[in-house]
Design an enzyme around this catalytic site. Structure first.
Site, PDB file in Angstrom:
ATOM      1  N   ASP A   1      44.600  31.014  36.454  1.00  0.00           N
ATOM      2  CA  ASP A   1      44.483  31.901  37.610  1.00  0.00           C
ATOM      3  C   ASP A   1      45.070  31.133  38.796  1.00  0.00           C
ATOM      4  O   ASP A   1      44.490  30.158  39.273  1.00  0.00           O
ATOM      5  CB  ASP A   1      43.002  32.260  37.844  1.00  0.00           C
ATOM      6  CG  ASP A   1      42.819  33.237  39.002  1.00  0.00           C
ATOM      7  OD1 ASP A   1      43.692  33.284  39.893  1.00  0.00           O
ATOM      8  OD2 ASP A   1      41.781  33.923  39.036  1.00  0.00           O
TER       9      ASP A   1
ATOM     10  N   TYR B   1      36.384  32.236  40.132  1.00  0.00           N
ATOM     11  CA  TYR B   1      36.102  33.525  40.767  1.00  0.00           C
ATOM     12  C   TYR B   1      34.962  34.225  40.015  1.00  0.00           C
ATOM     13  O   TYR B   1      35.045  34.418  38.800  1.00  0.00           O
ATOM     14  CB  TYR B   1      37.353  34.395  40.811  1.00  0.00           C
ATOM     15  CG  TYR B   1      37.037  35.761  41.338  1.00  0.00           C
ATOM     16  CD1 TYR B   1      36.460  35.912  42.598  1.00  0.00           C
ATOM     17  CD2 TYR B   1      37.259  36.895  40.582  1.00  0.00           C
ATOM     18  CE1 TYR B   1      36.121  37.173  43.085  1.00  0.00           C
ATOM     19  CE2 TYR B   1      36.923  38.157  41.055  1.00  0.00           C
ATOM     20  CZ  TYR B   1      36.348  38.278  42.310  1.00  0.00           C
ATOM     21  OH  TYR B   1      35.998  39.516  42.790  1.00  0.00           O
TER      22      TYR B   1
ATOM     23  N   LYS C   1      45.713  39.021  47.315  1.00  0.00           N
ATOM     24  CA  LYS C   1      45.515  37.929  48.281  1.00  0.00           C
ATOM     25  C   LYS C   1      46.839  37.518  48.932  1.00  0.00           C
ATOM     26  O   LYS C   1      47.446  38.309  49.629  1.00  0.00           O
ATOM     27  CB  LYS C   1      44.837  36.756  47.578  1.00  0.00           C
ATOM     28  CG  LYS C   1      43.696  37.146  46.650  1.00  0.00           C
ATOM     29  CD  LYS C   1      42.556  37.813  47.379  1.00  0.00           C
ATOM     30  CE  LYS C   1      41.413  38.078  46.401  1.00  0.00           C
ATOM     31  NZ  LYS C   1      40.481  39.067  46.870  1.00  0.00           N
TER      32      LYS C   1
ATOM     33  N   ARG D   1      53.063  55.781  33.295  1.00  0.00           N
ATOM     34  CA  ARG D   1      52.128  54.690  32.961  1.00  0.00           C
ATOM     35  C   ARG D   1      52.847  53.496  32.347  1.00  0.00           C
ATOM     36  O   ARG D   1      52.275  52.433  32.188  1.00  0.00           O
ATOM     37  CB  ARG D   1      51.012  55.214  32.042  1.00  0.00           C
ATOM     38  CG  ARG D   1      49.916  54.211  31.758  1.00  0.00           C
ATOM     39  CD  ARG D   1      48.568  54.821  31.347  1.00  0.00           C
ATOM     40  NE  ARG D   1      48.666  56.070  30.651  1.00  0.00           N
ATOM     41  CZ  ARG D   1      48.894  56.205  29.326  1.00  0.00           C
ATOM     42  NH1 ARG D   1      49.022  55.145  28.557  1.00  0.00           N
ATOM     43  NH2 ARG D   1      48.974  57.405  28.781  1.00  0.00           N
TER      44      ARG D   1
HETATM   45  N1  PLP Z   1      40.905  35.546  40.898  1.00  0.00           N
HETATM   46  C1  PLP Z   1      40.584  34.993  42.065  1.00  0.00           C
HETATM   47  C2  PLP Z   1      40.732  33.520  42.253  1.00  0.00           C
HETATM   48  C3  PLP Z   1      40.090  35.788  43.108  1.00  0.00           C
HETATM   49  O1  PLP Z   1      39.762  35.212  44.284  1.00  0.00           O
HETATM   50  C4  PLP Z   1      39.929  37.179  42.899  1.00  0.00           C
HETATM   51  C5  PLP Z   1      39.374  38.064  43.961  1.00  0.00           C
HETATM   52  O2  PLP Z   1      38.780  37.599  44.914  1.00  0.00           O
HETATM   53  C6  PLP Z   1      40.276  37.719  41.657  1.00  0.00           C
HETATM   54  C7  PLP Z   1      40.770  36.879  40.677  1.00  0.00           C
HETATM   55  C8  PLP Z   1      40.126  39.197  41.375  1.00  0.00           C
HETATM   56  O3  PLP Z   1      41.178  39.888  41.973  1.00  0.00           O
HETATM   57  P1  PLP Z   1      41.065  41.410  42.535  1.00  0.00           P
HETATM   58  O4  PLP Z   1      40.040  41.408  43.610  1.00  0.00           O
HETATM   59  O5  PLP Z   1      42.459  41.697  42.991  1.00  0.00           O
HETATM   60  O6  PLP Z   1      40.649  42.262  41.374  1.00  0.00           O
END
Ligand code: PLP
Length: 368
Positions: A165, A94, A190, A43
């Protein structure tokens, strides 16, 4: 030797070049390690995580920590906010991150001030009371562009931890730590992984105390990536520069085509010269990315039909894969209600641009 990021992404995080060494790091399938080393337990570390973390760290200019998902990384970062603290967050971002903040606010753990992240004056005012400034740029799915250097400086001056982000921009097109942020977060699910076969997240910081605090949360909350996922993400990351090159040129082509189509009322892509975010994006990004959104004059039913009428574009959520995807974001109950009901998000892949447009055009005609 100063290397271009497109070279760093290929070579960083590889094993030392000694005779018989493998060219790339491999996942280690062990839940524990023989005593007296610095790793201790599965971990706390894995060679595949380390290779990915070093690569992301070099690209962003900090030290990386990988997580089980983008949301796991986001949750560990939000956990840094002291109990009763305030998070200044974008009105549009998001939806999962916004929902996480709302849940924590409902529990009384923190308070949230939502702002238009493209409106720097409002952000600057709000962050005076903030413990954390959460920035997303470009935003998902509204494609707004924040002035990262300006609002990050204000956030830091106010004593807030500034988080970006960077999922949409990727570490190749935007380096928020160089623009004044304290922490960068990625949904590595992504563009970083790039093949729609991995769920993974990352946090990167150049601040040792923040690194330790995030690592402590990964250890104690336990949202660690699997070794195989980390290895797959790193394998995908190696080709990010090439994938982005094609996906970006496809995006620019499609944005222009959509703008000219009579059925389309609005296109948001920072690469369009008349886009409200164009100038800012040109200053702080080295490319405009491979996501765009468009609207159909308020006709949500037509937008839904369009998404269900494509043959090549995959009707699915998510983005950043080699295959192009589209969806009407408001089909999700969690999506912010101020996102237009007819807004379609395009996640542009690496197919031939003519094929992508032909399919989109036939779907647009079906949707009338
Ligand atoms: N941040 C953005 C801009 C996203 O588009 C996403 C998912 O679509 C996330 C965070 C969350 O990531 P995850 O789906 O890998 O948990």
């Amino acid at each position: 030797m100063t290397l271009d990021p497109s070279t760093v992404v290929v070579h960083a995080g590889r094993p030392e070049r000694v005779p018989n060494a493998p060219v790339g790091e491999s996942p280690v399938f062990s839940s524990t390690y023989v005593a007296d080393g610095d790793r201790g337990y599965g971990r706390f570390g894995n060679d595949a995580w380390s290779a990915l973390e070093v690569t992301l760290g070099e690209l962003e200019g900090g030290r990386g920590l990988t997580f089980a998902s983008g949301m796991a990384a986001a949750a560990a970062i939000v956990d840094l906010v002291p109990v009763g603290g305030r998070v200044v967050a974008p009105q549009h971002a998001y939806s999962g991150v916004l929902a996480l903040l709302d849940q924590q606010a409902e529990q009384g753990r923190l308070t949230v001030t939502r702002v238009d992240v493209a409106d720097s004056e409002t952000v600057i005012q709000a962050v005076e009371e903030g413990d954390m400034l959460w920035i997303e740029s470009p935003t998902n799915p509204a494609m707004e562009v924040a002035d990262i250097p300006v609002i990050a400086a204000a956030g830091r001056a106010a004593g807030a931890v500034v988080v970006v982000d960077n999922t949409f921009a990727t570490p190749l097109l935007q380096q928020p730590l160089q623009l004044g942020a304290d922490i960068v977060m990625h949904s590595a699910t992504k563009f970083i992984s790039g093949h729609s076969d991995v769920v993974l997240g990352a946090a990167i910081t150049a601040d040792d105390a923040l690194y330790e605090a995030i690592d402590l949360r990964r250890r104690s909350l336990g949202a660690i990536p699997g070794p195989m996922e980390a290895w797959l993400a790193l394998r995908g990351l190696r080709t990010l520069a090439l994938r982005l090159e094609r996906a970006q040129s496809n995006s620019a082509f499609l944005a222009e085509k959509l703008q000219q189509h009579p059925r389309v009322s609005r296109v948001r892509y920072p690469g369009l010269e008349d886009d409200p975010g164009h100038e800012r994006a040109a200053k702080q990004m080295s490319g405009f990315g491979a996501i765009l959104s468009f609207e159909l004059g308020g006709d949500a039913a037509a937008a839904q039909k369009l998404c269900e009428s494509t043959k090549l574009w995959v009707h699915a959520t998510s983005l950043g894969g080699v295959e192009s995807m589209l969806e009407r974001r408001r089909r999700w109950a969690l999506e912010v209600p101020t996102i237009p009901d007819d807004l379609i998000r395009l996640a542009v892949g690496i197919e031939h641009p003519d094929d992508l447009w032909a399919d989109l055009e036939q779907a647009l005609n079906t949707a009338t």
